[in-house]
Design an enzyme around this catalytic site. Structure first.
Site, mmCIF file in Angstrom:
data_model
loop_
_atom_site.group_PDB
_atom_site.id
_atom_site.type_symbol
_atom_site.label_atom_id
_atom_site.label_comp_id
_atom_site.label_asym_id
_atom_site.label_seq_id
_atom_site.Cartn_x
_atom_site.Cartn_y
_atom_site.Cartn_z
ATOM 1 N N GLU A 203 -3.124 0.443 -2.931
ATOM 2 C CA GLU A 203 -3.548 -0.947 -2.534
ATOM 3 C C GLU A 203 -4.868 -1.425 -2.647
ATOM 4 O O GLU A 203 -5.577 -2.040 -1.973
ATOM 5 C CB GLU A 203 -2.867 -1.495 -1.155
ATOM 6 C CG GLU A 203 -1.533 -1.175 -1.091
ATOM 7 C CD GLU A 203 -0.913 -1.676 0.134
ATOM 8 O OE1 GLU A 203 -1.383 -1.825 1.076
ATOM 9 O OE2 GLU A 203 0.382 -2.210 0.094
ATOM 10 N N GLU A 393 6.313 1.718 -3.091
ATOM 11 C CA GLU A 393 6.587 1.226 -1.560
ATOM 12 C C GLU A 393 7.268 0.076 -1.667
ATOM 13 O O GLU A 393 7.340 -1.153 -2.409
ATOM 14 C CB GLU A 393 5.097 0.719 -0.995
ATOM 15 C CG GLU A 393 4.532 1.813 -0.612
ATOM 16 C CD GLU A 393 3.131 1.318 0.333
ATOM 17 O OE1 GLU A 393 3.433 0.388 1.095
ATOM 18 O OE2 GLU A 393 2.034 2.245 0.137
HETATM 19 C C1 BGP Z 1 1.256 -0.791 2.921
HETATM 20 C C2 BGP Z 1 0.365 0.512 2.939
HETATM 21 C C3 BGP Z 1 1.122 1.356 3.716
HETATM 22 C C4 BGP Z 1 2.309 1.193 4.746
HETATM 23 C C5 BGP Z 1 2.818 -0.126 4.397
HETATM 24 C C6 BGP Z 1 3.493 -0.895 5.458
HETATM 25 O O1 BGP Z 1 0.281 -1.900 2.846
HETATM 26 O O2 BGP Z 1 -0.057 1.028 1.731
HETATM 27 O O3 BGP Z 1 0.133 2.426 4.091
HETATM 28 O O4 BGP Z 1 1.665 1.277 6.113
HETATM 29 O O5 BGP Z 1 1.927 -1.211 3.703
HETATM 30 O O6 BGP Z 1 2.528 -1.506 6.303
HETATM 31 P P1 BGP Z 1 2.769 -1.333 7.861
HETATM 32 O O7 BGP Z 1 2.536 -0.105 8.118
HETATM 33 O O8 BGP Z 1 1.521 -2.258 8.159
HETATM 34 O O9 BGP Z 1 4.090 -2.028 8.382
#
Ligand code: BGP
Length: 495
Positions: A203, A393
């Site tokens: 990201e 993701e």
């Molecule tokens: C993305 C990241 C992850 C992950 C995911 C979910 O932004 O790459 O590391 O955590 O989001 O977000 P969160 O954990 O804040 O729910």
């Protein structure tokens, strides 16, 4: 319900995690501290804070998206007695055999993970790598090979070595590139032939919203964040070139948090503003890494703002020579852009949330659920670049209930994933988008990046760990476990 649907033959099904949120063992095996190790937990409506120490020994904390409040003399610091959820994560470090066996049981063909840079170079700039760190990932890859699971390795996922922040504010300084490339060389040589798929920065575009999480940068000056992003682009391009030199079979991609925005109305201001927002938040980043140069609109914008990037001779060549093989994206939701905020209700999200879309439902954490937005995203990116896209993701963060009989009935998660997989299929089958694979986020529960909570769960497997740090890390399959197993087994036909 059965539908006739077949994904491409070599489509890669799997799941995703990141070392900083999953591994734990933050000081075992010689690991050094990373920027995630100084983050306390937040809550459902509060984001995380970063702890620090002042020269006189007093300690304090600042919200990670309020870095302008970080005192000038302060140094990021682990405060004794404070609870830091990433220190223990889900304890993958001690559970990796069990976890990989669970992946195999679900039929994973790939597993997206990250290597913690500070496990390999504890200070980021050490002369020699830390053998214990390298050996740990050797063991992980051996275990994956046992089950024929391809690792997809992110080189930097929210875990820049803390020492480099203390020394020169991390990516704001060009010396960081050389440390990163040294680390890349070490792991690419060590795992040659064992890891084929790489991703550079997780990201990378989240730096727009603050430099801490993504880059370990304290400064919140726009010019320094632009400089840090520039250094990361150079580092990404150099990593791509290096990966090819070390093994021509390597496939190396970029990774963008992609949250497509819809204009709120048909007002031309909304449409153009939305385009500008998309350009600045997403396409600028993918343009540089996929096309190999700064787009003209960005160059104009930097000039207008009086920002002059510190560049060196040969940089343009580096960017050109280091274009990626594929585009990795995270997709959780879409957003709404409006040129005026009159009467508009802000939406929630980890970063790029925009305004509320009246046509969409939201998750428990207020993220707007939009399966068709994934089809939009895949079309937008494929039309623009004609490069393969990997959905690395996607998923639903939700609290889970253990029933009296010990089961976890996460039908809401199944519904979310099913709807997104259907739209991904439409993008492939009806629109002709080249999608390489799908790795839902947090396939085994882990620490949330934005809130630091354990109760925001994404997994097919539950981990006995609570927000207050209690729990024994025991793993338990949820209903979605068997469901996803069936999805993979049928190559997406049975959803
Ligand atoms: C993305 C990241 C992850 C992950 C995911 C979910 O932004 O790459 O590391 O955590 O989001 O977000 P969160 O954990 O804040 O729910």
């Amino acid at each position: 319900m059965k539908t006739v649907r077949k994904f491409p033959e070599h489509f890669l099904w799997g799941g995703a995690t990141a070392a900083n949120q999953f591994e734990g063992a933050y000081q075992e095996g010689g690991k050094g501290l990373s920027c995630s190790d100084v983050l306390k937990a937040g809550g459902s409506s509060s984001l995380r804070s970063l702890t620090y120490c002042m020269p006189d020994g007093t300690v304090g904390e600042t919200g990670i998206f309020a870095m302008e409040q970080f005192p000038e003399e302060a140094v990021p610091h682990v405060i004794e007695g404070c609870y830091y959820p990433n220190h223990t994560g889900s304890d993958f470090y001690h559970h990796y055999k069990e976890d990989i066996a669970l992946f195999a049981e679900m039929g994973f063909q790939c597993y997206r993970m990250s290597i913690a840079w500070s496990r390999i170079y504890p200070n980021g700039d050490d002369q020699e790598p830390n053998e214990a760190g390298l050996a740990f990932y050797d063991s992980v890859f051996t275990e994956l090979e046992k089950y024929n699971i391809q690792p997809i390795v992110t080189l930097s996922h929210y875990e820049s070595p803390l020492n480099l922040t203390k020394k020169w504010d991390s990516w704001t300084d060009r010396r960081n590139i050389h440390c990163f490339i040294k680390y890349c060389r070490t792991v690419m040589e060590r795992y040659r032939g064992r890891v084929k798929y790489w991703l550079t920065f997780n990201e990378i575009n989240s730096i727009v919203y603050g430099g801490w999480l993504e880059a370990g940068v304290i400064s919140c000056k726009k010019s320094e964040l632009e400089q840090a992003a520039y250094h990361q682009f150079l580092a990404s391009a150099m990593a791509v070139k290096l990966a090819k030199e070390i093994d021509p079979e390597n496939m190396i991609g970029c990774m963008i948090a992609y949250t497509p925005a819809y204009p709120y109305s048909c007002k031309p201001y909304d449409t153009f503003g939305c385009l500008e927002y998309m350009n600045e938040s997403f396409f600028f980043f993918s343009d540089v890494m996929v096309r190999g140069y700064y787009p003209s609109r960005k160059r104009k914008k930097l000039k207008r703002k009086g920002i002059v990037l510190q560049r060196e001779k040969g940089d343009d060549e580096i960017l050109k020579q280091g274009i990626v093989d594929y585009i990795g994206i995270s997709y959780y939701m879409s957003s709404v852009y409006s040129s005026s905020n009159d009467g508009m209700e802000a939406a929630q999200g980890n970063m790029m949330a925009g305004y509320k879309n009246p046509y969409l439902q939201t998750s428990q954490w207020g993220w707007q659920i939009d399966p068709m937005g994934l089809r939009v995203a895949l079309n937008q990116l494929y039309d623009r670049y004609q490069k393969p896209i990997f959905v690395v993701e996607n998923g639903l963060g939700s609290s889970d209930q253990i029933e009296a009989d010990g089961t976890i009935q996460d039908d809401y998660r199944i519904a979310y994933l099913k709807a997104h997989i259907e739209q991904m299929y439409e993008a492939i089958n009806s629109d002709g988008v080249d999608v390489m694979g799908y790795t839902p986020w947090g396939c085994i529960d882990l620490v949330s990046a934005s809130t630091g909570q354990m109760s925001k769960r994404y997994g097919f497997v539950y981990v006995d760990r609570n927000d207050n740090g209690t729990g024994d890390f025991q793993r338990k399959k949820k209903k979605s476990f068997q469901w996803y197993r069936q999805v993979i087994l049928s190559n997406g036909e049975i959803l």
